[in-house]
Design a protein around this motif. Structure first.
Motif, PDB file in Angstrom:
ATOM      1  N   ALA A  17    -112.123 104.508  16.667  1.00  0.00           N
ATOM      2  CA  ALA A  17    -113.322 104.802  15.877  1.00  0.00           C
ATOM      3  C   ALA A  17    -113.186 104.253  14.467  1.00  0.00           C
ATOM      4  O   ALA A  17    -114.136 103.691  13.906  1.00  0.00           O
ATOM      5  N   ILE A  18    -112.006 104.385  13.892  1.00  0.00           N
ATOM      6  CA  ILE A  18    -111.765 103.866  12.538  1.00  0.00           C
ATOM      7  C   ILE A  18    -111.899 102.341  12.529  1.00  0.00           C
ATOM      8  O   ILE A  18    -112.516 101.761  11.633  1.00  0.00           O
ATOM      9  N   ALA A  19    -111.316 101.691  13.535  1.00  0.00           N
ATOM     10  CA  ALA A  19    -111.410 100.224  13.611  1.00  0.00           C
ATOM     11  C   ALA A  19    -112.867  99.790  13.744  1.00  0.00           C
ATOM     12  O   ALA A  19    -113.296  98.823  13.098  1.00  0.00           O
ATOM     13  N   ASP A  20    -113.629 100.515  14.558  1.00  0.00           N
ATOM     14  CA  ASP A  20    -115.053 100.199  14.712  1.00  0.00           C
ATOM     15  C   ASP A  20    -115.798 100.357  13.394  1.00  0.00           C
ATOM     16  O   ASP A  20    -116.630  99.514  13.027  1.00  0.00           O
ATOM     17  N   LEU A  21    -115.516 101.433  12.670  1.00  0.00           N
ATOM     18  CA  LEU A  21    -116.178 101.660  11.375  1.00  0.00           C
ATOM     19  C   LEU A  21    -115.812 100.580  10.357  1.00  0.00           C
ATOM     20  O   LEU A  21    -116.665 100.108   9.606  1.00  0.00           O
ATOM     21  N   ARG A  22    -114.539 100.203  10.334  1.00  0.00           N
ATOM     22  CA  ARG A  22    -114.111  99.159   9.397  1.00  0.00           C
ATOM     23  C   ARG A  22    -114.816  97.834   9.722  1.00  0.00           C
ATOM     24  O   ARG A  22    -115.231  97.109   8.828  1.00  0.00           O
ATOM     25  N   SER A  23    -114.928  97.541  11.001  1.00  0.00           N
ATOM     26  CA  SER A  23    -115.603  96.310  11.414  1.00  0.00           C
ATOM     27  C   SER A  23    -117.080  96.350  11.020  1.00  0.00           C
ATOM     28  O   SER A  23    -117.614  95.364  10.503  1.00  0.00           O
ATOM     29  N   LEU A  24    -117.730  97.485  11.260  1.00  0.00           N
ATOM     30  CA  LEU A  24    -119.137  97.631  10.890  1.00  0.00           C
ATOM     31  C   LEU A  24    -119.315  97.504   9.381  1.00  0.00           C
ATOM     32  O   LEU A  24    -120.225  96.837   8.898  1.00  0.00           O
ATOM     33  N   TYR A  25    -118.394  98.121   8.630  1.00  0.00           N
ATOM     34  CA  TYR A  25    -118.455  98.034   7.171  1.00  0.00           C
ATOM     35  C   TYR A  25    -118.299  96.584   6.720  1.00  0.00           C
ATOM     36  O   TYR A  25    -119.052  96.101   5.868  1.00  0.00           O
ATOM     37  N   ALA A  26    -117.315  95.885   7.286  1.00  0.00           N
ATOM     38  CA  ALA A  26    -117.077  94.496   6.903  1.00  0.00           C
ATOM     39  C   ALA A  26    -118.286  93.626   7.237  1.00  0.00           C
ATOM     40  O   ALA A  26    -118.691  92.776   6.428  1.00  0.00           O
TER      41      ALA A  26
END
Length: 125
Positions: free
Chosen positions: A81-90
């Motif tokens: 979930a954290i990786a997904d959020l970081r990707s979405l943020y980027a």
């Protein structure tokens, strides 16, 4: 004896911990039967943790047998979930033209892990 040198002793520290009295008594008996002291057992556990610092599941399995799988699954879900959020943020930052490091302001993995441990300790208290 002249001419001989000995290696200096490693710096040591003392640890104090609380443990159920019956568990300690039973554990002491087993350790004594195997020829180990409680101090040797703690040193062995600490060495295991250091040797397996990149394998959280192995450490959890030693410390909390049977709980490790559930915790590993939950940790993997959170990490995903954290990786997904970081990707979405980027991706959003790039689309909005925000320059520089796209993860500024996001907590580090270490901070997230510490927060998770703090939450878990609060639940157990």
């Amino acid at each position: 004896m002249p001419g001989t040198t000995t290696a200096p002793l490693a710096r040591q520290t003392q640890m104090n911990t609380r443990i159920d009295a019956a568990l300690k008594e039973a554990g002491d008996a087993v350790l004594a039967r195997f020829g180990y002291s409680p101090s040797a057992a703690v040193r062995g556990l600490w060495q295991f943790v250091v040797d397996h610092q990149d394998d959280a599941a192995a450490v959890r399995e030693v410390i909390e047998p049977g709980v490790a799988t559930a915790l590993s699954d939950e940790a993997a879900r959170k990490a995903s979930a954290i990786a997904d959020l970081r990707s979405l943020y980027a991706q959003t930052a790039q689309e909005l033209g925000i320059p520089g490091n796209s993860v500024i302001g996001l907590p580090s993995w270490d901070d997230l892990r510490e927060d998770w441990y703090d939450e878990r300790l609060k639940k157990e208290a």
